[in-house]
Design a protein around this motif. Structure first.
Motif, PDB file in Angstrom:
ATOM      1  N   GLY A  19      31.491 -31.513  20.956  1.00  0.00           N
ATOM      2  CA  GLY A  19      30.210 -31.300  21.625  1.00  0.00           C
ATOM      3  C   GLY A  19      29.045 -31.957  20.919  1.00  0.00           C
ATOM      4  O   GLY A  19      27.993 -32.145  21.518  1.00  0.00           O
ATOM      5  N   ASP A  20      29.194 -32.290  19.630  1.00  0.00           N
ATOM      6  CA  ASP A  20      28.147 -33.028  18.929  1.00  0.00           C
ATOM      7  C   ASP A  20      27.991 -34.400  19.575  1.00  0.00           C
ATOM      8  O   ASP A  20      28.927 -34.932  20.181  1.00  0.00           O
ATOM      9  CB  ASP A  20      28.489 -33.238  17.454  1.00  0.00           C
ATOM     10  CG  ASP A  20      28.329 -31.998  16.601  1.00  0.00           C
ATOM     11  OD1 ASP A  20      27.797 -30.986  17.087  1.00  0.00           O
ATOM     12  OD2 ASP A  20      28.754 -32.052  15.424  1.00  0.00           O
ATOM     13  N   LYS A  57      22.554 -46.047  22.369  1.00  0.00           N
ATOM     14  CA  LYS A  57      23.476 -45.241  23.176  1.00  0.00           C
ATOM     15  C   LYS A  57      23.943 -44.037  22.385  1.00  0.00           C
ATOM     16  O   LYS A  57      23.863 -44.001  21.161  1.00  0.00           O
ATOM     17  CB  LYS A  57      24.706 -46.055  23.589  1.00  0.00           C
ATOM     18  CG  LYS A  57      24.399 -47.263  24.438  1.00  0.00           C
ATOM     19  CD  LYS A  57      24.108 -46.865  25.856  1.00  0.00           C
ATOM     20  CE  LYS A  57      23.901 -48.101  26.720  1.00  0.00           C
ATOM     21  NZ  LYS A  57      23.604 -47.786  28.073  1.00  0.00           N
ATOM     22  N   THR A  58      24.493 -43.070  23.094  1.00  0.00           N
ATOM     23  CA  THR A  58      24.982 -41.842  22.481  1.00  0.00           C
ATOM     24  C   THR A  58      26.455 -41.656  22.800  1.00  0.00           C
ATOM     25  O   THR A  58      26.874 -41.848  23.937  1.00  0.00           O
ATOM     26  CB  THR A  58      24.176 -40.636  22.997  1.00  0.00           C
ATOM     27  OG1 THR A  58      22.797 -40.842  22.658  1.00  0.00           O
ATOM     28  CG2 THR A  58      24.646 -39.338  22.377  1.00  0.00           C
ATOM     29  N   ILE A  59      27.224 -41.284  21.792  1.00  0.00           N
ATOM     30  CA  ILE A  59      28.636 -40.966  21.950  1.00  0.00           C
ATOM     31  C   ILE A  59      28.790 -39.456  21.793  1.00  0.00           C
ATOM     32  O   ILE A  59      28.295 -38.882  20.822  1.00  0.00           O
ATOM     33  CB  ILE A  59      29.498 -41.690  20.893  1.00  0.00           C
ATOM     34  CG1 ILE A  59      29.426 -43.202  21.086  1.00  0.00           C
ATOM     35  CG2 ILE A  59      30.943 -41.199  20.941  1.00  0.00           C
ATOM     36  CD1 ILE A  59      30.150 -43.991  20.007  1.00  0.00           C
ATOM     37  N   ARG A  60      29.482 -38.807  22.743  1.00  0.00           N
ATOM     38  CA  ARG A  60      29.758 -37.375  22.645  1.00  0.00           C
ATOM     39  C   ARG A  60      31.118 -37.178  21.976  1.00  0.00           C
ATOM     40  O   ARG A  60      32.102 -37.788  22.365  1.00  0.00           O
ATOM     41  CB  ARG A  60      29.764 -36.706  24.024  1.00  0.00           C
ATOM     42  CG  ARG A  60      30.011 -35.201  23.955  1.00  0.00           C
ATOM     43  CD  ARG A  60      29.932 -34.544  25.317  1.00  0.00           C
ATOM     44  NE  ARG A  60      28.641 -34.760  25.943  1.00  0.00           N
ATOM     45  CZ  ARG A  60      27.522 -34.083  25.659  1.00  0.00           C
ATOM     46  NH1 ARG A  60      27.542 -33.153  24.734  1.00  0.00           N
ATOM     47  NH2 ARG A  60      26.405 -34.341  26.287  1.00  0.00           N
ATOM     48  N   THR A  89      22.998 -32.997  17.196  1.00  0.00           N
ATOM     49  CA  THR A  89      23.752 -31.876  17.733  1.00  0.00           C
ATOM     50  C   THR A  89      23.238 -31.566  19.130  1.00  0.00           C
ATOM     51  O   THR A  89      22.044 -31.492  19.368  1.00  0.00           O
ATOM     52  CB  THR A  89      23.584 -30.643  16.825  1.00  0.00           C
ATOM     53  OG1 THR A  89      23.992 -31.000  15.515  1.00  0.00           O
ATOM     54  CG2 THR A  89      24.422 -29.483  17.316  1.00  0.00           C
ATOM     55  N   ASP A  90      24.173 -31.401  20.042  1.00  0.00           N
ATOM     56  CA  ASP A  90      23.831 -31.117  21.430  1.00  0.00           C
ATOM     57  C   ASP A  90      23.620 -29.608  21.585  1.00  0.00           C
ATOM     58  O   ASP A  90      24.544 -28.835  21.366  1.00  0.00           O
ATOM     59  CB  ASP A  90      24.970 -31.594  22.333  1.00  0.00           C
ATOM     60  CG  ASP A  90      24.643 -31.434  23.797  1.00  0.00           C
ATOM     61  OD1 ASP A  90      25.533 -31.714  24.590  1.00  0.00           O
ATOM     62  OD2 ASP A  90      23.516 -31.044  24.132  1.00  0.00           O
TER      63      ASP A  90
END
Length: 93
Positions: A19-20, A57-60, A89-90
């Motif tokens: 989830g991060d 960009k963001t990687i989950r 942290t999401d």
């Protein structure tokens, strides 16, 4: 500098939870095909390919573990640049 057809990987790893998210904000020159991402403990490279000299960009993260930042230059020339990797942290529930 990441030479043509080679990769560079971080010496240290990030401990991440499922989830991060990891934001990759970088620029490089000259333009060319470069993969930015994270290598997991099994050696699998989770990456985003870019060709225009910059990425934001963001990687989950889907699985808890240790990850290392990696840059892979797929082009025929060397790439020089500034690479910044931020762990975010999401908090969305």
């Amino acid at each position: 500098t990441v030479s043509a057809k080679t990769k560079a990987i971080a010496d240290s790893s990030l401990s991440l939870e499922a989830g991060d998210t990891v934001r990759i904000n970088a620029s490089y020159s000259p333009d060319g095909s470069v993969d930015f991402g994270l290598v997991d403990e099994d050696g699998f490279f989770h990456y985003i390919n870019v060709k225009n000299g910059s990425i934001d960009k963001t990687i989950r993260i889907s699985e808890r573990g240790k990850y290392k930042f990696q840059v892979r230059n797929n082009s025929c020339g060397s790439s020089e640049g500034l690479w910044v990797c931020k762990v975010l942290t999401d908090y969305i529930t």
